[in-house]
Design a protein around this motif. Structure first.
Motif, PDB file in Angstrom:
ATOM      1  N   ASP A   1       3.148  -9.956  -8.617  1.00  0.00           N
ATOM      2  CA  ASP A   1       3.502 -11.110  -8.992  1.00  0.00           C
ATOM      3  C   ASP A   1       4.416 -12.690  -8.144  1.00  0.00           C
ATOM      4  O   ASP A   1       5.274 -13.253  -8.807  1.00  0.00           O
ATOM      5  N   ALA A   2       5.055 -12.317  -6.606  1.00  0.00           N
ATOM      6  CA  ALA A   2       5.972 -13.255  -6.284  1.00  0.00           C
ATOM      7  C   ALA A   2       5.575 -13.125  -5.446  1.00  0.00           C
ATOM      8  O   ALA A   2       5.618 -11.424  -3.888  1.00  0.00           O
ATOM      9  N   ASP A   3       5.645 -14.323  -4.173  1.00  0.00           N
ATOM     10  CA  ASP A   3       4.524 -14.565  -3.193  1.00  0.00           C
ATOM     11  C   ASP A   3       5.683 -14.216  -1.921  1.00  0.00           C
ATOM     12  O   ASP A   3       5.936 -13.925  -0.912  1.00  0.00           O
ATOM     13  N   LYS A   4       7.481 -14.510  -2.264  1.00  0.00           N
ATOM     14  CA  LYS A   4       8.208 -14.116  -1.098  1.00  0.00           C
ATOM     15  C   LYS A   4       9.018 -13.037  -1.443  1.00  0.00           C
ATOM     16  O   LYS A   4       9.806 -12.808  -0.477  1.00  0.00           O
ATOM     17  N   LEU A   5       8.727 -12.090  -2.601  1.00  0.00           N
ATOM     18  CA  LEU A   5       8.980 -10.440  -2.520  1.00  0.00           C
ATOM     19  C   LEU A   5       8.056  -9.390  -1.748  1.00  0.00           C
ATOM     20  O   LEU A   5       6.633  -9.461  -1.739  1.00  0.00           O
ATOM     21  N   GLN A   6       8.456  -8.138  -1.528  1.00  0.00           N
ATOM     22  CA  GLN A   6       7.753  -7.162  -0.985  1.00  0.00           C
ATOM     23  C   GLN A   6       8.277  -6.109  -2.189  1.00  0.00           C
ATOM     24  O   GLN A   6       9.502  -5.779  -2.074  1.00  0.00           O
ATOM     25  N   VAL A   7       7.139  -5.031  -2.079  1.00  0.00           N
ATOM     26  CA  VAL A   7       7.513  -3.423  -2.482  1.00  0.00           C
ATOM     27  C   VAL A   7       7.729  -3.246  -1.758  1.00  0.00           C
ATOM     28  O   VAL A   7       7.036  -2.549  -0.595  1.00  0.00           O
ATOM     29  N   CYS A   8       8.390  -2.195  -1.094  1.00  0.00           N
ATOM     30  CA  CYS A   8       9.020  -1.382  -0.194  1.00  0.00           C
ATOM     31  C   CYS A   8       8.517   0.238  -0.739  1.00  0.00           C
ATOM     32  O   CYS A   8       9.843   0.485  -1.666  1.00  0.00           O
ATOM     33  N   THR A   9       7.984   0.732  -0.333  1.00  0.00           N
ATOM     34  CA  THR A   9       8.178   2.161  -0.160  1.00  0.00           C
ATOM     35  C   THR A   9       9.690   3.218   0.502  1.00  0.00           C
ATOM     36  O   THR A   9       8.939   2.713   1.286  1.00  0.00           O
ATOM     37  N   VAL A  10      10.806   3.739   0.233  1.00  0.00           N
ATOM     38  CA  VAL A  10      11.549   4.191   1.346  1.00  0.00           C
ATOM     39  C   VAL A  10      11.872   5.247   1.306  1.00  0.00           C
ATOM     40  O   VAL A  10      12.275   6.296   0.006  1.00  0.00           O
ATOM     41  N   ASP A  11      12.217   5.866   2.457  1.00  0.00           N
ATOM     42  CA  ASP A  11      12.254   7.756   2.823  1.00  0.00           C
ATOM     43  C   ASP A  11      13.731   7.339   2.954  1.00  0.00           C
ATOM     44  O   ASP A  11      14.947   7.459   4.112  1.00  0.00           O
TER      45      ASP A  11
END
Length: 790
Positions: free
Chosen positions: A58-68
């Motif tokens: 829902d946001a063009d300037k945001l990213q969803v990161c999976t982080v270890d």
């Protein structure tokens, strides 16, 4: 120079706190200007690796990161940084983390997605000013390791101000050496061993100017991965020393410069052609530097070149076309000794100032180049991989600087410092400072180490002893010698008197150069100028034999800036007699423009000869008795005929005044209502003491006479004649009228004079006055054929 306190303590770690360390550095002559925390306090930050990155729904300037982050399950982090990518290691602020100046971090829902922490930029955690993206680590950092275990947040950045003679302390090694001596600790760098050579690649190196570059080393390292990021420990040490991270190879060379004090440079070996030569420019050459500035190379600039042309300005900055980038595969490392005389001033003439030039100008240890090369090579192989080739070297041992033996007499220590120092303390101090010292017959024979360019004479060694002994421990004692305060000499009083009178008469004092433009010498018809053998400029190539050139130059400067009324003077030395040089004190001045400042109720009246004459008379008649002063018509070629006067004191000419010749005014491009004066101030021209004269209580008697004389006869001669004929009863003589015209013969003039007589002991009788007047008239008739007008 800036450096990290923790980095310094890696070399030498005395059991003292930071304040004591700072005080020791200042007392050692390494004055501390500032101490600031290395970074702001934080907690809950760990090393993490991004496993995957997907676009926020829902946001063009945001990213969803999976982080270890080293935990059992990976975390979901919402991030707005454009540089976030899979496989990237960075810094994660976990839930509950404390960032500088912010509340504890909580889980937050961003546009419908729960974020369980925050990926941090350098600016957000106080490790720099970069806030454009999250921190991009090298990949060698352990996942899940707390950040405060990788970098010590309890650190200080110390900034010191070094005098130009202490170039040996422009490195952590040099500063640590000083701290070790102060605290009586052993000091030594980690052992630096030659790296294993696994390549035969090399380039020939040659110095064609061994006096400027007596030592040059180079090494090729192949198959280097320059795309890797600098590890956090390296980039953080650079940051705390005031340098930014560029790429891993450049960071290593900067690290060596800070650690050892040896500036180095790396070239992209694939962009080089043939051998490397150190030389001065050939014909007209041009170079584009790392900062993308381009310059035409001056003839005195030392260059690093190959067959294609200039690669770098030696000791200043590398070239743009041969720079190491993240795509470079093979590099060529250089490590050189450049003579300070060859580098000093070079950066300034191009408007540059680099850390490299700063060190080479002050002197680099000529024994350091091989050590720096091995240290840099080892770091490149450790961080970037690759195979090192052999070291190519060009060395002229005869041109390398060598420190001479300096003799220190034991008695001189007491004479200079006022204290006796123990023989053992002196010997041990020299040894700890790396000096070769021998004690024999109450003196030390000392040879300074190669890194100390500033130890040349006996007092330099005494200074070292004072530093190590501590300036605080040297007892303070007042001088016992009697100081005699001498009264100001006559010349000084005379000059001060001239200043006071002229300032009170609305003059402004100026100070001009003793060097003048030769055009003024010709203009003022002065043939006794002293020409300088090595002038600083063509227009300052002669010593002044008069103060007028400087005053006229000041006048022109003010006229060009719309100043319409100028009254200035100067006191100073002039230089006469070329064969037997004499420096004589003079006073000179000029007036130009209106008599008064512009006022609504006064007309503009230009100054004239008599305004200047009044100023001159005010000075001299207040200093000397009138009978000592004489004024005669001057034959000076620079003054206007008829308005030029020589001033004599006791029959000796001391100067002249009058109107400047119109031809000179025309040459200078100024109006011709310019009046000047200049006098020689000598000790004989001393101000006389005031004498008491009794005021008469008896009435005065006045007589007026009108005489007809030849128009060429000066008034001064007539006044002298009257004074010789009259007695001391004549108290005043004034001219109140001059007439030529109808009723007066041609080439004649009529002078009306008023004579005042007064006695101090009785009232004068008419018979006495008439007798004196008869003598006066007879004297005028006999000397000038003067006729008494009826």
């Amino acid at each position: 120079m800036k450096f990290s306190e923790k980095w310094l303590r890696e070399f030498v770690n005395p059991a003292i706190d930071s304040d004591t360390l700072v005080h020791q550095l200042t007392m050692a002559g390494l004055e501390v200007d500032d101490v600031t925390p290395a970074c702001k306090e934080f907690d809950g930050l760990v090393i993490a690796e991004i496993i995957s990155v997907s676009k926020h729904p829902d946001a063009d300037k945001l990213q969803v990161c999976t982080v270890d982050c080293g935990e059992k399950d990976p975390l979901t982090i919402v991030c707005g940084a454009a540089n976030a990518r899979a496989g990237m290691r960075t810094v994660l602020a976990r839930i509950g983390a404390q960032l500088p100046g912010k509340p504890k971090l909580e889980a937050t829902t961003l546009k419908g997605v729960l974020s369980n922490g925050m990926l941090c930029s350098a600016a957000e955690i106080g490790l720099g000013d970069d806030h454009e993206g999250i921190i991009d680590l090298s990949g060698s950092e352990t996942i899940g390791k707390p950040l405060n275990e990788l970098i010590d947040i309890n650190d200080n950045i110390i900034e010191i101000s070094l005098t130009p003679n202490r170039g040996d302390c422009l490195s952590l090694k040099g500063i640590a050496r000083e701290v070790a001596v102060f605290n009586q600790l052993e000091f030594g760098l980690p052992e630096i061993k030659p790296v294993e050579m696994k390549s035969t690649a090399s380039r020939n190196v040659k110095s064609s100017v061994t006096s400027a570059c007596p030592k040059y080393l180079g090494r090729v390292i192949e198959n280097v991965d320059t795309s890797v990021k600098s590890p956090l420990w390296l980039s953080e040490k650079l940051r705390r020393s005031g340098l930014r991270s560029i790429n891993v190879v450049v960071d290593i060379t900067n690290f060596i410069m800070l650690e050892l004090g040896q500036p180095m440079h790396a070239f992209d070996n694939d962009r080089l052609q043939g051998g490397i030569e150190v030389r001065f420019p050939k014909d007209k050459e041009r170079i584009k530097l790392l900062d993308e500035s381009e310059f035409d190379i001056k003839q005195n600039t030392l260059l690093i070149t190959d067959e294609s042309g200039p690669l770098a300005m030696a000791g200043l900055m590398g070239g743009y076309d041969s720079a190491v980038t993240t795509t470079s595969n093979n590099i060529f490392l250089e490590s050189a000794f450049f003579s300070p005389d060859a580098i000093i001033g070079e950066a300034r003439q191009y408007g540059l100032h680099t850390d490299s030039s700063h060190r080479f100008e002050r002197g680099v240890d000529p024994a350091l180049q091989s050590i720096a090369m091995e240290r840099a090579s080892a770091l490149v192989l450790e961080l970037c991989g690759g195979q090192a080739g052999p070291i190519s070297e060009s060395t002229s041992e005869s041109e390398l600087p060598k420190n001479n033996q300096v003799v220190l007499r034991q008695a001189q220590i007491k004479r200079v410092l006022g204290i006796d120092l123990d023989e053992k303390f002196v010997t041990d101090t020299f040894l700890k400072l790396g000096m070769d010292s021998k004690y024999n017959e109450k003196q030390w024979l000392v040879v300074p180490p190669s890194h100390r360019f500033d130890i040349n004479i006996e007092v330099d060694l005494i200074e070292e002893l004072a530093r190590i002994f501590s300036y605080d421990a040297v007892p303070v004692s007042a001088p016992t010698h009697k100081l005699n305060i001498n009264a100001p000499n006559t010349h000084y009083k005379t000059v001060q008197y001239f200043r006071e009178v002229l300032i009170n008469r609305d003059y402004h004092e100026v100070i001009t150069y003793s060097f003048i433009d030769p055009k003024y010498t010709k203009l003022l018809n002065n043939n006794k100028s002293l020409v300088l053998a090595n002038p600083i400029a063509p227009e300052l190539s002669e010593m002044r034999s008069s103060l007028l050139p400087g005053l006229l130059n000041t006048l022109q400067y003010n006229i060009k800036r719309q100043q319409e009324r100028i009254r200035i003077f100067e006191t100073g030395l002039v230089f006469n007699d070329i064969d037997d040089l004499k420096q004589e004190p003079h006073v000179g001045g000029l007036i130009y423009g209106n008599i008064n400042e512009k006022q609504w109720d006064k007309k503009n009246i230009l100054c004239d000869f008599y305004d200047l004459k009044a100023d001159v008379e005010t000075i001299f008649y207040s200093m000397l008795r009138s009978e000592r002063i004489e004024m005669k018509s001057s034959q000076s070629e620079m003054l206007h005929p008829g308005q030029a006067v020589d001033l004599l004191v006791d029959g000796n000419k001391i100067g002249h005044f009058g109107r400047l010749h119109p031809k000179i005014c025309s040459s200078l491009g100024i109006g011709d209502n310019l009046y000047v004066f200049e006098f020689n101030i000598k000790n004989s021209l001393k101000q006389e003491k005031s004498r008491y004269a009794k005021i008469s209580k008896y009435p005065s008697v006045k007589r007026d006479i009108s005489i007809l004389v030849d128009e060429k006869i000066p008034l001064t001669d007539i006044i002298n004649c009257i004074n010789n004929g009259a007695t001391e009863l004549l108290t005043n003589l004034e001219l109140f009228d001059v007439y030529q015209g109808e009723g007066i013969e041609k080439e004649k003039k009529s002078l009306a004079l008023g004579l005042t007589f007064q006695a101090t002991s009785s009232t004068l009788m008419d018979e006495e006055v008439e007798s004196i007047m008869a003598k006066v008239i007879d004297g005028l008739h006999n000397n000038f054929c003067a006729k008494l007008r009826e």
